[in-house]
Design a protein around this motif. Structure first.
Motif, PDB file in Angstrom:
ATOM      1  N   ILE A 106       0.878  -1.169   0.000  1.00 19.16           N
ATOM      2  CA  ILE A 106       0.000   0.000   0.000  1.00 19.16           C
ATOM      3  C   ILE A 106       0.917   1.221   0.000  1.00 19.16           C
ATOM      4  O   ILE A 106       1.654   1.444   0.945  1.00 19.16           O
ATOM      5  N   TRP A 107       0.878   1.981  -1.092  1.00 19.21           N
ATOM      6  CA  TRP A 107       1.860   3.036  -1.327  1.00 19.21           C
ATOM      7  C   TRP A 107       1.154   4.371  -1.526  1.00 19.21           C
ATOM      8  O   TRP A 107       0.386   4.554  -2.460  1.00 19.21           O
TER       9      TRP A 107
ATOM     10  N   ARG B 188       3.481  -7.712   3.839  1.00 26.08           N
ATOM     11  CA  ARG B 188       2.641  -6.516   3.766  1.00 26.08           C
ATOM     12  C   ARG B 188       3.531  -5.291   3.892  1.00 26.08           C
ATOM     13  O   ARG B 188       4.340  -5.207   4.810  1.00 26.08           O
TER      14      ARG B 188
ATOM     15  N   TYR C 273       3.661  -0.942   3.821  1.00 26.89           N
ATOM     16  CA  TYR C 273       2.962   0.333   3.933  1.00 26.89           C
ATOM     17  C   TYR C 273       4.024   1.397   3.681  1.00 26.89           C
ATOM     18  O   TYR C 273       4.934   1.559   4.480  1.00 26.89           O
TER      19      TYR C 273
END
Length: 134
Positions: A32-33, A111, A113
């Motif tokens: 998630i960028w 995951r 971030y």
């Protein structure tokens, strides 16, 4: 072990080693960028395409790490990317600052971030960015 996984990925030869993704990224990875372009969510296939584009665009890629911290199976890294383009391999340019938090699962990055910000002209006038040896 988690910190070493992240450290080794960021030290890896992303441009020259096509096995980097398979080695360090979990098959079910989700990144998630948040960037100037907005929010992007990438899976393994998206990252394969992304790294393919990087290989086709840049002659050299270098990372400068300022922080690498671990808490259980979460690792936070703060870094800056420098590149040389295929058209001008003699000139190195800083392109962006990043901070990422990685969750490690099964010995791989599972995951992520990440937040990034482009380099500005102010980067050349500040000495506040501290390098650490990864």
């Amino acid at each position: 072990m988690s910190k070493e996984v992240v450290r080794n990925f960021y030290k890896a030869d992303i441009l020259g080693d096509p096995t980097v993704l398979k080695t360090y990224f979990h098959p079910e990875i989700s990144l998630i960028w948040n960037s100037n372009d907005g929010l992007t969510i990438m899976n393994y296939q998206d990252l394969e395409g992304f790294f393919g584009e990087i290989r086709n665009t840049y002659d050299d890629l270098r990372i400068e790490v300022s922080h690498l911290l671990q808490d259980d199976n979460f690792v936070t890294i703060r870094y800056k990317y420098y590149v040389s383009t295929l058209e001008n391999p003699e000139e190195e340019l800083g392109i962006a600052h990043f901070i990422a938090i990685w969750e490690i699962k099964d010995g791989q990055m599972y995951r992520g971030y990440q937040v990034s910000q482009p380099v500005t002209e102010l980067d050349d006038t500040t000495e506040s960015y501290h390098k650490v040896k990864v």
